[in-house]
Scaffold this motif. Structure first.
Motif, mmCIF file in Angstrom:
data_model
loop_
_atom_site.group_PDB
_atom_site.id
_atom_site.type_symbol
_atom_site.label_atom_id
_atom_site.label_comp_id
_atom_site.label_asym_id
_atom_site.label_seq_id
_atom_site.Cartn_x
_atom_site.Cartn_y
_atom_site.Cartn_z
ATOM 1 N N ARG A 11 0.714 -1.270 0.090
ATOM 2 C CA ARG A 11 0.005 -0.016 -0.012
ATOM 3 C C ARG A 11 0.780 1.284 0.037
ATOM 4 O O ARG A 11 1.603 1.334 1.099
ATOM 5 C CB ARG A 11 -0.962 0.032 1.198
ATOM 6 C CG ARG A 11 -2.237 -0.772 1.018
ATOM 7 C CD ARG A 11 -2.717 -1.181 2.412
ATOM 8 N NE ARG A 11 -2.215 -1.816 3.174
ATOM 9 C CZ ARG A 11 -2.445 -2.284 4.518
ATOM 10 N NH1 ARG A 11 -3.786 -2.007 4.681
ATOM 11 N NH2 ARG A 11 -1.895 -2.759 5.440
ATOM 12 N N LEU A 12 0.511 2.131 -0.956
ATOM 13 C CA LEU A 12 1.622 3.291 -1.142
ATOM 14 C C LEU A 12 0.341 4.499 -0.803
ATOM 15 O O LEU A 12 -0.860 4.479 -1.007
ATOM 16 C CB LEU A 12 2.201 3.340 -2.298
ATOM 17 C CG LEU A 12 3.132 2.288 -2.705
ATOM 18 C CD1 LEU A 12 3.523 2.345 -4.015
ATOM 19 C CD2 LEU A 12 4.064 2.328 -1.610
ATOM 20 N N TYR A 13 0.950 5.658 -0.744
ATOM 21 C CA TYR A 13 0.320 6.877 -0.427
ATOM 22 C C TYR A 13 0.814 8.008 -1.009
ATOM 23 O O TYR A 13 2.068 8.099 -1.080
ATOM 24 C CB TYR A 13 0.247 7.307 1.153
ATOM 25 C CG TYR A 13 -0.183 5.831 2.115
ATOM 26 C CD1 TYR A 13 -1.520 5.683 2.371
ATOM 27 C CD2 TYR A 13 0.960 5.406 2.845
ATOM 28 C CE1 TYR A 13 -1.759 4.572 2.856
ATOM 29 C CE2 TYR A 13 0.661 3.961 3.354
ATOM 30 C CZ TYR A 13 -0.941 3.719 3.722
ATOM 31 O OH TYR A 13 -1.282 2.429 4.103
ATOM 32 N N THR A 14 -0.117 8.999 -1.229
ATOM 33 C CA THR A 14 0.483 10.162 -2.130
ATOM 34 C C THR A 14 0.873 11.167 -1.256
ATOM 35 O O THR A 14 0.901 11.212 0.003
ATOM 36 C CB THR A 14 -0.907 10.821 -2.892
ATOM 37 O OG1 THR A 14 -1.804 11.308 -2.015
ATOM 38 C CG2 THR A 14 -1.277 9.799 -3.760
ATOM 39 N N ALA A 41 8.973 5.449 -1.031
ATOM 40 C CA ALA A 41 8.942 3.956 -1.492
ATOM 41 C C ALA A 41 8.944 3.779 -2.721
ATOM 42 O O ALA A 41 9.522 2.853 -3.264
ATOM 43 C CB ALA A 41 7.811 3.470 -0.468
ATOM 44 N N ASN A 42 8.479 4.915 -3.456
ATOM 45 C CA ASN A 42 8.561 4.647 -4.900
ATOM 46 C C ASN A 42 8.195 5.904 -5.904
ATOM 47 O O ASN A 42 7.730 7.028 -5.254
ATOM 48 C CB ASN A 42 7.019 3.814 -5.396
ATOM 49 C CG ASN A 42 7.007 3.460 -7.075
ATOM 50 O OD1 ASN A 42 6.548 4.268 -7.646
ATOM 51 N ND2 ASN A 42 7.649 2.378 -7.272
ATOM 52 N N THR A 43 8.924 6.091 -6.706
ATOM 53 C CA THR A 43 8.805 7.402 -7.554
ATOM 54 C C THR A 43 8.538 6.953 -8.961
ATOM 55 O O THR A 43 9.150 6.309 -9.579
ATOM 56 C CB THR A 43 10.265 8.184 -7.611
ATOM 57 O OG1 THR A 43 10.425 8.528 -6.155
ATOM 58 C CG2 THR A 43 10.257 9.490 -8.564
ATOM 59 N N ASN A 44 7.450 7.689 -9.635
ATOM 60 C CA ASN A 44 7.031 7.265 -10.997
ATOM 61 C C ASN A 44 7.771 8.104 -11.976
ATOM 62 O O ASN A 44 7.918 9.146 -11.945
ATOM 63 C CB ASN A 44 5.567 7.616 -11.045
ATOM 64 C CG ASN A 44 5.059 7.335 -12.578
ATOM 65 O OD1 ASN A 44 5.761 7.464 -13.365
ATOM 66 N ND2 ASN A 44 3.867 6.836 -12.505
ATOM 67 N N THR A 45 8.730 7.197 -12.908
ATOM 68 C CA THR A 45 9.741 7.732 -13.598
ATOM 69 C C THR A 45 9.349 8.496 -14.782
ATOM 70 O O THR A 45 9.862 9.397 -15.220
ATOM 71 C CB THR A 45 10.541 6.578 -14.127
ATOM 72 O OG1 THR A 45 9.752 5.481 -14.651
ATOM 73 C CG2 THR A 45 11.582 5.966 -13.288
ATOM 74 N N ASP A 46 7.901 8.245 -15.060
ATOM 75 C CA ASP A 46 7.198 9.081 -16.164
ATOM 76 C C ASP A 46 6.715 10.454 -15.701
ATOM 77 O O ASP A 46 6.929 11.413 -16.557
ATOM 78 C CB ASP A 46 6.045 8.176 -16.684
ATOM 79 C CG ASP A 46 6.239 6.995 -17.240
ATOM 80 O OD1 ASP A 46 7.519 6.872 -17.685
ATOM 81 O OD2 ASP A 46 5.440 5.915 -17.088
ATOM 82 N N TYR A 49 5.962 11.646 -9.702
ATOM 83 C CA TYR A 49 5.090 11.579 -8.833
ATOM 84 C C TYR A 49 5.872 10.782 -7.692
ATOM 85 O O TYR A 49 6.235 9.552 -8.042
ATOM 86 C CB TYR A 49 3.672 11.009 -9.299
ATOM 87 C CG TYR A 49 2.913 12.086 -9.845
ATOM 88 C CD1 TYR A 49 3.277 13.188 -9.998
ATOM 89 C CD2 TYR A 49 1.569 11.712 -10.145
ATOM 90 C CE1 TYR A 49 2.658 14.323 -10.751
ATOM 91 C CE2 TYR A 49 0.783 12.862 -10.717
ATOM 92 C CZ TYR A 49 1.308 13.982 -11.035
ATOM 93 O OH TYR A 49 0.525 14.620 -11.782
ATOM 94 N N ARG A 50 5.845 11.279 -6.528
ATOM 95 C CA ARG A 50 6.336 10.301 -5.286
ATOM 96 C C ARG A 50 5.117 9.645 -4.545
ATOM 97 O O ARG A 50 4.025 10.008 -4.193
ATOM 98 C CB ARG A 50 6.949 11.097 -4.331
ATOM 99 C CG ARG A 50 8.355 11.918 -4.981
ATOM 100 C CD ARG A 50 8.798 12.915 -3.904
ATOM 101 N NE ARG A 50 9.958 13.745 -4.222
ATOM 102 C CZ ARG A 50 10.158 14.344 -5.248
ATOM 103 N NH1 ARG A 50 8.955 14.978 -6.147
ATOM 104 N NH2 ARG A 50 11.449 14.887 -5.478
ATOM 105 N N TYR A 51 5.587 8.361 -4.194
ATOM 106 C CA TYR A 51 4.550 7.620 -3.477
ATOM 107 C C TYR A 51 5.378 7.094 -2.023
ATOM 108 O O TYR A 51 6.589 6.604 -2.056
ATOM 109 C CB TYR A 51 3.951 6.305 -4.242
ATOM 110 C CG TYR A 51 3.264 6.842 -5.274
ATOM 111 C CD1 TYR A 51 1.998 7.409 -5.355
ATOM 112 C CD2 TYR A 51 4.024 6.963 -6.346
ATOM 113 C CE1 TYR A 51 1.069 7.656 -6.311
ATOM 114 C CE2 TYR A 51 3.022 7.349 -7.687
ATOM 115 C CZ TYR A 51 1.665 7.950 -7.567
ATOM 116 O OH TYR A 51 1.057 8.169 -8.515
ATOM 117 N N TYR A 52 4.433 7.247 -0.934
ATOM 118 C CA TYR A 52 5.139 6.801 0.184
ATOM 119 C C TYR A 52 4.516 5.399 1.101
ATOM 120 O O TYR A 52 3.298 5.200 0.593
ATOM 121 C CB TYR A 52 5.204 8.006 1.348
ATOM 122 C CG TYR A 52 5.698 9.193 0.687
ATOM 123 C CD1 TYR A 52 6.970 9.753 0.928
ATOM 124 C CD2 TYR A 52 5.016 9.933 -0.071
ATOM 125 C CE1 TYR A 52 7.363 10.682 0.196
ATOM 126 C CE2 TYR A 52 5.484 11.220 -0.751
ATOM 127 C CZ TYR A 52 6.746 11.404 -0.563
ATOM 128 O OH TYR A 52 7.278 12.693 -0.980
#
Length: 272
Positions: A11-14, A41-46, A49-52
């Protein structure tokens, strides 16, 4: 800072969700990332956008807590880089606790609105100072020299240390013999500076264990606190281990027009 996640969770959060959960702004989270305190936790390369994840949320909460305790960014980074070694943060917080207790002691003394003295044992921390040697014939002369030096430090762009007032190293020793007759004694004026930005010309004033006398009262009889401290040292067979340090405590409590009757002074005598 190395990323260590204690559990796996898809589960990731904005950014918006995390700011609401942690009670902070988007710019604060981005600043934490720039300072290497938080890694998404994740960054959209396109679209970048960052996700936590929940680990990020807990981490941000802990960082905020450490900041509220008074730790600096570099100290928090070191805490994480050493895998949570608490030794240095504990020492930092113990020093802050000591300063807080001393401030409460000072305010209580001021609140009494009477002449008063408190004698205790005191650990004077190491200070990085802008200094000047001078001859002094009394408190008025000393304050003039001290404030001239402080103005010079400000003019040079030095960062003053807010947690430590101006102080002087007083070479007089007559008070230890029950006397107060020495005139034109040697005096070192000390303006404490922020250690991490101190100039090369700054000097290190070493830490010491000391007996301290906190005095609240008029300067019409400056001999009172000195002689009281000297008497205490003699009656308790204490052995001085260095010259007296005189801390003039005015600025933390008042506006410009403080009455001399409300001055607070701390005499600090290093002892063996």
């Amino acid at each position: 800072m190395e990323e260590k996640r204690p559990f796996e969770d898809d589960r990731l959060y904005t950014v918006s969700q995390v700011t609401k959960a942690c009670g902070i702004s988007r710019s604060t989270i981005l600043r934490m990332e720039r300072d290497n305190l938080v890694v998404p936790a994740n960054t959209n390369t396109d679209n970048s956008y960052r996700y936590y994840d929940l680990f990020n949320v807990f981490q941000i909460q802990q960082i905020n807590y450490l900041k509220e305790l008074g730790l600096k960014k570099s100290e928090i980074l070191k805490y994480y880089d050493t895998n949570g070694d608490i030794t240095e943060p504990l020492q930092i917080l113990e020093n802050k606790l000591m300063l807080l207790r001393q401030s409460v002691e000072l305010l209580r003394l001021r609140k009494s609105e009477e002449e008063n003295m408190i004698i205790s044992f005191y650990d004077f921390p190491e200070q990085i100072c802008y200094t000047r040697k001078a001859k002094s014939s009394g408190s008025a002369d000393t304050y003039r020299i001290m404030y001239d030096l402080c103005q010079e430090a400000v003019t040079k762009g030095y960062e003053l240390l807010s947690s430590m007032p101006l102080f002087g190293i007083n070479m007089r020793t007559d008070f230890l013999k029950g006397d107060f007759s020495e005139k034109d004694f040697d005096y070192i004026c000390c303006v404490p500076l922020a250690p991490e930005r101190a100039p090369e010309e700054a000097e290190v004033i070493p830490a010491c264990h000391a007996v301290s006398l906190l005095y609240h009262g008029s300067y019409e009889h400056p001999e009172k606190p000195f002689l009281a401290l000297g008497k205490y040292v003699s009656e308790n067979d204490l052995i001085p281990a260095g010259p007296l340090r005189v801390v003039g405590i005015v600025a933390p409590y008042v506006g410009k027009m403080i009455s001399p009757e409300n001055y607070v002074t701390r005499l600090v005598l290093p002892i063996e």
